[in-house]
Design an enzyme around this catalytic site. Structure first.
Site, PDB file in Angstrom:
ATOM      1  N   ASP A 132      15.728  11.472   6.432  1.00 14.84           N
ATOM      2  CA  ASP A 132      16.299  11.235   5.113  1.00 14.84           C
ATOM      3  C   ASP A 132      15.385  11.852   4.066  1.00 14.84           C
ATOM      4  O   ASP A 132      14.163  11.927   4.265  1.00 14.84           O
ATOM      5  CB  ASP A 132      16.451   9.740   4.848  1.00 14.84           C
ATOM      6  CG  ASP A 132      17.530   9.097   5.705  1.00 14.84           C
ATOM      7  OD1 ASP A 132      18.541   9.761   5.977  1.00 14.84           O
ATOM      8  OD2 ASP A 132      17.350   7.934   6.084  1.00 14.84           O
ATOM      9  N   ASP A 151      24.769  11.688   5.590  1.00 16.07           N
ATOM     10  CA  ASP A 151      25.162  10.403   5.009  1.00 16.07           C
ATOM     11  C   ASP A 151      26.119  10.610   3.832  1.00 16.07           C
ATOM     12  O   ASP A 151      27.094   9.872   3.670  1.00 16.07           O
ATOM     13  CB  ASP A 151      23.938   9.632   4.517  1.00 16.07           C
ATOM     14  CG  ASP A 151      22.961   9.283   5.621  1.00 16.07           C
ATOM     15  OD1 ASP A 151      23.377   9.183   6.789  1.00 16.07           O
ATOM     16  OD2 ASP A 151      21.768   9.123   5.306  1.00 16.07           O
TER      17      ASP A 151
END
EC number: 3.4.23.36
Length: 171
Positions: A132, A151
């Site tokens: 991330d 995401d």
């Protein structure tokens, strides 16, 4: 006068040929997702942050769990569990894409979700965790959990899916 018999060939199965654009969209999501993650992995050290604006940073973070670090503190089994869920979802999504290839918004939603799910599954298989790097925050309210392009694609796909269903119900 001679007549020629023309053989009219049947067009290719519409379900297989109409599946290609949706798989192409999923592939583009995977490509952008993986390129961005590789770039961040090569540019940042773990937990390193770079402020971009007053509300957005780039940061290298690892998520061994699912959304919002769900089950990230477990012993490692969750890596295989979430990978299996992503692969199972991918198979089901491809089935739905084939079955409903003419429903544009529905298929856009599914293609984005497919690309996002496979992008994060690749991370789990290659790195053991999801990479991330997008970090949004607002004043004293703190930071939203870091996320990535996969995401984002999943969230956009889910929103399109809801909009499509609401439109269908209103008809």
């Amino acid at each position: 006068m001679a007549t020629k018999n023309r053989v009219v060939s049947k067009p290719k199965s519409s379900s297989s040929s109409s599946l290609v654009p949706w798989l192409g969209i999923a592939a583009i999501v995977i490509l952008f997702d993986q390129i961005s993650k590789i770039t961040v992995l090569r540019t940042f050290q773990y937990a390193e942050e770079k402020a971009i604006t007053s509300f957005f940073n780039l940061v290298l973070a690892f998520n061994k769990g699912a959304a919002f670090n769900f089950l990230s503190d477990q012993g490692g089994w969750q890596r295989y569990f979430f990978t299996a869920i992503a692969l199972g979802a991918a198979i089901f999504i491809i089935y739905l894409l084939k079955k409903h290839a003419g429903q544009r918004m529905f298929c856009w939603a599914l293609a984005l979700i497919l690309g996002g799910a496979l992008g994060n599954a690749i991370d789990r298989l290659v790195y053991g965790h999801v990479v991330d790097f997008l970090d949004f925050h607002w004043k004293s309210w703190g930071h939203f959990p870091a996320f990535n392009i996969a995401d984002s694609a999943i969230c956009i796909g889910a929103a399109l899916f809801i909009i499509d269903e609401l439109r269908r119900v209103n008809k």
